[in-house]
Design a protein around this motif. Sequence first.
Motif, short mmCIF file in Angstrom:
data_model
loop_
_atom_site.label_atom_id
_atom_site.label_comp_id
_atom_site.label_asym_id
_atom_site.label_seq_id
_atom_site.Cartn_x
_atom_site.Cartn_y
_atom_site.Cartn_z
N ARG A 30 2.86 -1.60 3.64
CA ARG A 30 2.38 -2.14 2.36
C ARG A 30 0.96 -1.67 2.03
O ARG A 30 0.54 -1.64 0.86
CB ARG A 30 2.43 -3.66 2.38
N LEU A 31 0.22 -1.30 3.05
CA LEU A 31 -1.15 -0.83 2.85
C LEU A 31 -1.21 0.69 2.78
O LEU A 31 -2.24 1.30 3.03
CB LEU A 31 -2.06 -1.35 3.97
N GLY A 32 -0.08 1.28 2.42
CA GLY A 32 -0.03 2.73 2.27
C GLY A 32 -0.04 3.46 3.60
O GLY A 32 -0.57 4.57 3.69
N GLY A 33 0.51 2.83 4.63
CA GLY A 33 0.52 3.46 5.94
C GLY A 33 -0.82 3.44 6.63
O GLY A 33 -1.11 4.29 7.46
N ARG A 34 -1.64 2.46 6.29
CA ARG A 34 -2.97 2.32 6.89
C ARG A 34 -2.97 1.19 7.91
O ARG A 34 -2.17 0.27 7.83
CB ARG A 34 -4.01 1.99 5.82
N THR A 35 -3.92 1.24 8.79
CA THR A 35 -4.18 0.10 9.66
C THR A 35 -5.04 -0.89 8.88
O THR A 35 -5.56 -0.56 7.78
CB THR A 35 -4.95 0.53 10.92
N VAL A 36 -5.24 -2.07 9.43
CA VAL A 36 -6.12 -3.06 8.80
C VAL A 36 -7.52 -2.47 8.63
O VAL A 36 -8.12 -2.56 7.55
CB VAL A 36 -6.17 -4.36 9.65
N GLU A 37 -8.03 -1.87 9.68
CA GLU A 37 -9.38 -1.29 9.61
C GLU A 37 -9.48 -0.22 8.53
O GLU A 37 -10.45 -0.17 7.77
CB GLU A 37 -9.79 -0.71 10.96
N GLN A 38 -8.48 0.66 8.46
CA GLN A 38 -8.49 1.72 7.45
C GLN A 38 -8.41 1.14 6.04
O GLN A 38 -9.11 1.60 5.14
CB GLN A 38 -7.33 2.68 7.68
N ALA A 39 -7.54 0.15 5.85
CA ALA A 39 -7.38 -0.44 4.53
C ALA A 39 -8.67 -1.10 4.06
O ALA A 39 -9.08 -0.92 2.90
CB ALA A 39 -6.24 -1.46 4.55
N LEU A 40 -9.33 -1.83 4.94
CA LEU A 40 -10.60 -2.46 4.56
C LEU A 40 -11.65 -1.40 4.25
O LEU A 40 -12.39 -1.53 3.27
CB LEU A 40 -11.07 -3.39 5.67
N LYS A 47 -8.29 -10.31 1.13
CA LYS A 47 -7.14 -11.14 0.77
C LYS A 47 -5.86 -10.32 0.75
O LYS A 47 -4.82 -10.74 1.26
CB LYS A 47 -7.36 -11.79 -0.58
N GLU A 48 -5.91 -9.15 0.16
CA GLU A 48 -4.75 -8.27 0.09
C GLU A 48 -4.28 -7.84 1.48
O GLU A 48 -3.09 -7.82 1.79
CB GLU A 48 -5.06 -7.04 -0.77
N VAL A 49 -5.23 -7.52 2.34
CA VAL A 49 -4.90 -7.10 3.69
C VAL A 49 -4.30 -8.29 4.46
O VAL A 49 -3.30 -8.13 5.16
CB VAL A 49 -6.13 -6.53 4.42
N TRP A 50 -4.88 -9.48 4.31
CA TRP A 50 -4.36 -10.65 5.00
C TRP A 50 -2.92 -10.95 4.54
O TRP A 50 -2.07 -11.29 5.35
CB TRP A 50 -5.26 -11.85 4.79
N GLN A 51 -2.66 -10.83 3.26
CA GLN A 51 -1.30 -11.06 2.76
C GLN A 51 -0.32 -10.07 3.38
O GLN A 51 0.80 -10.43 3.71
CB GLN A 51 -1.28 -10.96 1.23
N ALA A 52 -0.75 -8.84 3.56
CA ALA A 52 0.10 -7.83 4.19
C ALA A 52 0.37 -8.19 5.65
O ALA A 52 1.50 -8.05 6.13
CB ALA A 52 -0.54 -6.45 4.08
#
Length: 64
Positions: A30-40, A47-52
């Motif tokens: 959902r984050l475009g194939g990113r990790t949490v760290e990459q997405a942030l 909020k978007e990352v937490w929802q994912a």
Amino acid sequence: MRLSDFWDRMRRHFGETYAESWAKDFVIARLGGRTVEQALADGFSAKEVWQAVCEIEDVDPKLR
């Protein structure tokens, strides 16, 4: 959601040590194939990352 709230929830769900490891290593589609760290780092909101994270993990409803 503030970034500090996000990390507090991550630590409460995954544990103090594993939260950072999981955020660094686990790729979320959902984050475009990113990790949490990459997405942030790429500008996704906490909020978007937490929802994912909540979509793929069995997060306690109190933390959602």
